[in-house]
Design a protein around this motif. Sequence first.
Motif, PDB file in Angstrom:
ATOM      1  N   MET A 128     -10.121 -28.427  -7.065  1.00 51.84           N
ATOM      2  CA  MET A 128      -9.128 -29.431  -6.687  1.00 51.84           C
ATOM      3  C   MET A 128      -9.689 -30.825  -6.933  1.00 51.84           C
ATOM      4  O   MET A 128     -10.779 -31.152  -6.478  1.00 51.84           O
ATOM      5  N   GLU A 129      -8.955 -31.638  -7.630  1.00 54.49           N
ATOM      6  CA  GLU A 129      -9.401 -33.011  -7.868  1.00 54.49           C
ATOM      7  C   GLU A 129      -8.874 -33.919  -6.762  1.00 54.49           C
ATOM      8  O   GLU A 129      -7.805 -33.681  -6.213  1.00 54.49           O
ATOM      9  N   GLY A 142      -6.989 -36.572  -4.854  1.00 57.18           N
ATOM     10  CA  GLY A 142      -5.696 -37.202  -5.097  1.00 57.18           C
ATOM     11  C   GLY A 142      -4.717 -36.312  -5.841  1.00 57.18           C
ATOM     12  O   GLY A 142      -3.585 -36.720  -6.076  1.00 57.18           O
ATOM     13  N   GLU A 143      -5.143 -35.108  -6.183  1.00 55.35           N
ATOM     14  CA  GLU A 143      -4.233 -34.213  -6.904  1.00 55.35           C
ATOM     15  C   GLU A 143      -3.095 -33.791  -5.971  1.00 55.35           C
ATOM     16  O   GLU A 143      -3.302 -33.585  -4.775  1.00 55.35           O
ATOM     17  N   GLN A 144      -1.883 -33.661  -6.556  1.00 57.26           N
ATOM     18  CA  GLN A 144      -0.725 -33.365  -5.719  1.00 57.26           C
ATOM     19  C   GLN A 144      -0.276 -31.920  -5.905  1.00 57.26           C
ATOM     20  O   GLN A 144      -0.250 -31.415  -7.026  1.00 57.26           O
ATOM     21  N   PHE A 145       0.069 -31.310  -4.777  1.00 52.10           N
ATOM     22  CA  PHE A 145       0.450 -29.902  -4.776  1.00 52.10           C
ATOM     23  C   PHE A 145       1.846 -29.751  -4.173  1.00 52.10           C
ATOM     24  O   PHE A 145       2.368 -30.666  -3.553  1.00 52.10           O
ATOM     25  N   ARG A 182      -0.783 -34.104  -0.639  1.00 51.01           N
ATOM     26  CA  ARG A 182      -1.993 -34.670  -1.225  1.00 51.01           C
ATOM     27  C   ARG A 182      -3.012 -34.813  -0.102  1.00 51.01           C
ATOM     28  O   ARG A 182      -2.661 -35.170   1.028  1.00 51.01           O
ATOM     29  N   ALA A 192      -8.709 -31.859   2.468  1.00 50.33           N
ATOM     30  CA  ALA A 192      -8.787 -30.961   1.305  1.00 50.33           C
ATOM     31  C   ALA A 192      -9.103 -29.535   1.748  1.00 50.33           C
ATOM     32  O   ALA A 192      -8.575 -28.567   1.181  1.00 50.33           O
ATOM     33  N   VAL A 239       0.318 -26.484  -8.135  1.00 53.62           N
ATOM     34  CA  VAL A 239       0.186 -27.873  -8.579  1.00 53.62           C
ATOM     35  C   VAL A 239       1.582 -28.454  -8.797  1.00 53.62           C
ATOM     36  O   VAL A 239       2.478 -27.794  -9.324  1.00 53.62           O
ATOM     37  N   SER A 283       4.536 -30.569 -10.399  1.00 53.94           N
ATOM     38  CA  SER A 283       4.868 -30.939 -11.769  1.00 53.94           C
ATOM     39  C   SER A 283       5.023 -32.456 -11.855  1.00 53.94           C
ATOM     40  O   SER A 283       5.182 -33.137 -10.837  1.00 53.94           O
ATOM     41  N   ARG A 328       6.348 -35.065  -8.938  1.00 57.98           N
ATOM     42  CA  ARG A 328       5.608 -36.266  -8.515  1.00 57.98           C
ATOM     43  C   ARG A 328       6.481 -37.496  -8.690  1.00 57.98           C
ATOM     44  O   ARG A 328       6.513 -38.385  -7.844  1.00 57.98           O
TER      45      ARG A 328
END
Lengths: 266, 382
Positions: free
Chosen positions: B1-2, B4-7, B203, B210, B220, B222, B226
């Motif tokens: 997981m990076e 700030g990545e949004q799920f 996020r 996290a 994740v 799309s 977002r």
Amino acid sequence: MPKPAKRPKLAVWKFASCDGCQLSLLDCEDELLAIAGAVEIANFPEASRAVVGGPYALSLVEGSITTPHDAERIHAIRRSSRMLVTIGACATAGGIQALRNFKNVREMTAIVYAHPEYIATLNKSTPIKDHVAVDFELRGCPVNKFQLVELISALLHGRKPNIPAFSVCMECKRRGAICIMTARGIPCMGPVTQAGCGALCPGYERGCFGCFGPKETPNSHSLSTIWSGLGVGEQDILRAYRTFNANAEPFRKEAESHEREHHQDH
Amino acid sequence: MEAGEQFILEAARLGELLSALAHQGYEVIGPSIRDGAIVYEPVHTVDDLPRGWTDEQGPGYYRLRRRDDDALFGFNVGPHSWKKFLYPASHRLFTATCQQNGTQGAFRIVEEVPSRQPRYAFLGVRACELHAIAILDKVLASPNYTDPDYKRLRESTFLVAVNCTQAGATCFCASMGTGPGADSGYDLVLTELLEGSHRFVVRAGSSRGADVLAALTTRVASAEERELASSQLDHAAAHMGRQLDTGGLQALLYRSYDHPHWEAIAQRCLSCANCTLVCPTCFCTTIEDVTDLSGDHAERWRRWDSCFTTAFSYLHGGSVRSSTKARYRQWMVHKLAAWIDQFDESGCVGCGRCIAWCPAGIDITAEARALREAQAAGAHAP
């Protein structure tokens, strides 16, 4: 704990009243034995006929002055009391019987009594502070037993009683209650009424009745404007201020202004 | 997981978040309906949330309304704020006993066995409220002046923010730069999407966030999802019910000290203190020392106070601010101006609670505007 050799004498005195405030002292239940242990109860008509002579460390005075005899009697009590505390709406504001203050009392005695000539009564029902110096006033109709115990504890130990003069709203918010006037449109006297009841009525979705009388710096006129916006008529606004604390000055003046407007309307 | 990545978390799986938080030992506090309002109370399941409800707010006005969808966070802030938990209305600081034997009447503080401290997870913290908590942190948990009880509670609290995709009629966070989207200070942030399937864009904002996110069934997000979330925040920002022009406001308020408009406000102000108690940043308290009847047992309590009481400014001989005018001016000038001198930022986050919960409907944004217009008119007067 070892008892002090001599316990301070506490006396309870009754004037024109329903005895409800005296009963609040009896209602202390859990604390009553502690009170009886801390003070010598010298006079308490609702609890015992036994009377111990003065002087008294603390006199709790219930009721208002409505007769010439009582207007004399209160001076004798003041003279024999180191601290004099008035308890309840009658003693602090004149009580519900102060509604006579807005009528002609002779006309009323003529209606009520077969022989009004035997009735020796004053034209007005007045609070104790209008007659003698008062050391502290405990509000409420009736007083709140926790405030009563707090006051006695504070006086016994020479500390400041924690009895604030702010609004009922403070108690509502501290307990997390939802404002019924804002969220439900129920007219409430809370914003002009002194705290002390624990925000009892708003907690049960009833508007505050103003039992504890006007708070410090009340803005009754603004509250009446809000009530009008909620659809409350002039006559009902007048009645809201004409209850247990009708003779307390801020409530008396606000009621009078609606009386005038009401008469102008008709 | 990076970072700030949004799920995407499907709404039907929101219960996993509550379970994950409970599993980690958090007591989850979130919005629920009680007595005609959306309040913050312990929530145990998603069914405790105000599904399908919203609020209608105005000056001195708050009503619950039904929505025509199943939104779980489709409302704005209510009468409670999170300070209720982080800085409780009544808090015992210590107890003391008087040993008659030996020490002859001296009081000694009783060392209390630390009770189990609650570890809160706040669910549904709005952007303005994150800023309010940050303000309380600065006031109550700065290195120089630390309230240990606040700091302990605050550090263990897990914050699940929810972005506002709609603005209420009393909202003005966009003016204060505090919303409607959460920018920082959260562990997790959710944006509720109702178009298509009911789902949340999630996020993480911290490592512990996290960790919780990793325990949930997600995918994740799309680019379209977002983008949809982002456009909803833009829409909310553009539809604020109120605005407060903060340009030169501090100087304006200081210049207005003797302005007659304060008296006009005082004609309406009840000095009931509701505004300060619903404010998420008002932190003033009083101290009460109590003894029992025996005098052997004493306690010191800290309770919410308000600058609208006369006792608040009581010094020897009387109250410094005896008039309602002086008290309203003190509150508003402190909140919007003096706070900046003290803490380098405004004390107002634009949540609008003081407008909605003022029984008289006094509107801080309208009063600021009135003072500005009065000064402008005065400046141009011959």
